[in-house]
Scaffold this motif. Structure first.
Motif, PDB file in Angstrom:
ATOM      1  N   ARG A  33       0.827  -1.211   0.000  1.00 14.07           N
ATOM      2  CA  ARG A  33       0.000   0.000   0.000  1.00 14.07           C
ATOM      3  C   ARG A  33       0.860   1.260   0.000  1.00 14.07           C
ATOM      4  O   ARG A  33       0.532   2.247  -0.663  1.00 14.07           O
ATOM      5  N   ALA A  34       1.936   1.242   0.776  1.00 13.64           N
ATOM      6  CA  ALA A  34       2.786   2.433   0.875  1.00 13.64           C
ATOM      7  C   ALA A  34       3.891   2.452  -0.160  1.00 13.64           C
ATOM      8  O   ALA A  34       4.665   3.401  -0.216  1.00 13.64           O
ATOM      9  N   ASN A  35       3.957   1.430  -1.004  1.00  7.39           N
ATOM     10  CA  ASN A  35       5.013   1.334  -2.011  1.00  7.39           C
ATOM     11  C   ASN A  35       4.430   0.933  -3.363  1.00  7.39           C
ATOM     12  O   ASN A  35       4.893  -0.010  -4.013  1.00  7.39           O
ATOM     13  N   SER A  36       3.410   1.657  -3.770  1.00  5.31           N
ATOM     14  CA  SER A  36       2.757   1.373  -5.041  1.00  5.31           C
ATOM     15  C   SER A  36       2.150   2.658  -5.584  1.00  5.31           C
ATOM     16  O   SER A  36       1.986   3.636  -4.853  1.00  5.31           O
ATOM     17  N   VAL A  37       1.803   2.617  -6.844  1.00  7.14           N
ATOM     18  CA  VAL A  37       1.114   3.750  -7.470  1.00  7.14           C
ATOM     19  C   VAL A  37      -0.373   3.616  -7.187  1.00  7.14           C
ATOM     20  O   VAL A  37      -0.980   2.589  -7.512  1.00  7.14           O
ATOM     21  N   LEU A  38      -0.966   4.618  -6.596  1.00  6.12           N
ATOM     22  CA  LEU A  38      -2.416   4.639  -6.459  1.00  6.12           C
ATOM     23  C   LEU A  38      -2.966   5.205  -7.763  1.00  6.12           C
ATOM     24  O   LEU A  38      -2.927   6.407  -8.012  1.00  6.12           O
ATOM     25  N   ALA A  39      -3.465   4.313  -8.603  1.00  3.87           N
ATOM     26  CA  ALA A  39      -3.872   4.698  -9.955  1.00  3.87           C
ATOM     27  C   ALA A  39      -5.361   4.984  -9.993  1.00  3.87           C
ATOM     28  O   ALA A  39      -6.161   4.165 -10.456  1.00  3.87           O
ATOM     29  N   VAL A  40      -5.746   6.134  -9.485  1.00 11.27           N
ATOM     30  CA  VAL A  40      -7.130   6.602  -9.614  1.00 11.27           C
ATOM     31  C   VAL A  40      -7.093   7.911 -10.399  1.00 11.27           C
ATOM     32  O   VAL A  40      -6.179   8.713 -10.258  1.00 11.27           O
ATOM     33  N   GLY A  41      -8.094   8.093 -11.250  1.00 10.16           N
ATOM     34  CA  GLY A  41      -8.092   9.273 -12.094  1.00 10.16           C
ATOM     35  C   GLY A  41      -7.197   9.087 -13.307  1.00 10.16           C
ATOM     36  O   GLY A  41      -6.786   7.981 -13.664  1.00 10.16           O
TER      37      GLY A  41
END
Length: 347
Positions: free
Chosen positions: A140-148
């Motif tokens: 969770r803290a080491n990934s791309v949050l791909a929203v939008g």
């Protein structure tokens, strides 16, 4: 909000560091204009008071930092009135943004609507005595949050992502809601799918009431919980996910708008209050203490604390292949909101 000194009357500071965790109203000196001081008022939870800095977390989740020397008045005030209503309407993307604030990285960068996140440290090379390596605390803290929308064509976005994580010596992970329009695009590029996870929500009030109910006949009484803004050594020792990254983990988990750690013999839990939402996580029960209702008890106790800050809804993340946890949360009133998963590029 600013106010003129002449309208205040006599000012007194009636709070101390012993009031950390309570709801307070404070006034600080903002500026002096033409010899006239003006002041700013803040109401919220006294999150910390350390090394000359007072931190107050407001209901909207923003933490206000106040130099102790600028504090001119302060008092403890009653808990915030509980808002009516339950679970707010939220899209998957909106709730993912809320959840991300509850588990913040140490380093982040925006790429359009996407957020690149990293929280890593150097660890020893292993039993064979190899060279040190970089290791991240949780995907969770080491990934791309791909929203939008990343604001650039997808292939260019993925190239920037690969370069960003490569500079940090970390593998590339993309966290993607199951309904994302990019899912099919990544399938076509051979990106593998990992760690399917469910995001579940529930109204907070029924969960909070559980902490007020007496134990069932033949069951132990509700434990006495201690609450803190930072996890102590015993709490961290009970949390199984830290390993060699305990210091890094503590830095991640103490981030977030209004963070609470709860502990009682045999059980720990964490909650983050962010406006109307409360994020639950890090619920751990010692193996010898299981099946005694302790997981329910710690979540209920944290829910009561969150309601005092005006929250009305709860959300959490649970692995899709964890039937025991899913059954527990169903009994507590949680229902599925959406799912997400992680993607990795082809080798």
């Amino acid at each position: 909000m600013h106010s003129d000194f002449s309208s205040i009357g006599r000012l007194r500071i009636h709070i101390t560091p012993a009031d950390v965790g309570k709801r307070v109203s404070v006034r600080q000196l903002a500026e002096i204009v033409d010899g006239h001081p003006t002041f700013t008022d803040t109401v919220g939870v006294l999150a910390s008071w350390d090394i000359g800095v007072v931190c107050v977390t407001r209901r909207d989740g923003r933490t206000v930092r106040i130099a102790e020397r600028a504090l001119v008045a302060g008092k403890v005030v009653p808990p915030a009135p509980v808002r009516r209503g339950g679970v707010p309407d939220a899209t998957a993307d909106e709730l993912e943004e809320v959840a991300a604030r509850a588990w913040p990285p140490l380093e982040s960068e925006r790429l359009g609507g996407w957020t690149l996140r990293a929280a890593a440290a150097e660890v020893p090379g292993g039993p064979a005595g190899g060279p040190p390596r970089r290791e991240g605390f949780t995907k969770r803290a080491n990934s791309v949050l791909a929203v939008g929308d990343p604001g650039v064509p997808l292939d260019e976005a993925l190239e920037r992502v690969a370069a960003w994580y490569g500079e940090r010596g970390l593998p590339v992970y993309v966290q993607l809601p199951d309904t994302s329009p990019y899912a099919a695009e990544l399938d076509a590029r051979g990106w593998s799918r990992e760690s399917p996870t469910l995001v579940r929500t529930a109204p907070l009030a029924p969960l909070a009431v559980l902490a007020e109910e007496p134990g069932l006949p033949g069951q132990p009484e509700q434990p006495e919980f201690t609450f803190s803004r930072t996890p102590d050594a015993a709490w961290m020792a009970a949390y199984h996910r830290t390993g060699a990254l305990a210091e890094l983990a503590a830095r991640v988990m103490t981030g977030g708008p209004s963070v609470w750690f709860a502990a009682a013999p045999g059980v720990i839990g964490r909650a983050v209050v962010d406006g109307r939402w409360t994020h639950f996580g890090a619920v751990e029960v010692a193996p010898e203490q299981r099946r005694r209702g302790l997981a329910t008890a710690v979540m209920a106790a944290l829910a009561r604390r969150a309601r005092e800050e005006g929250a009305t809804a709860a959300h959490l993340q649970v692995e899709a292949d964890n039937p025991g946890a899913r059954a527990l949360y169903e009994r507590l009133g949680f229902t599925d909101h959406h799912g997400y998963h992680y993607r990795r590029p082809p080798v």
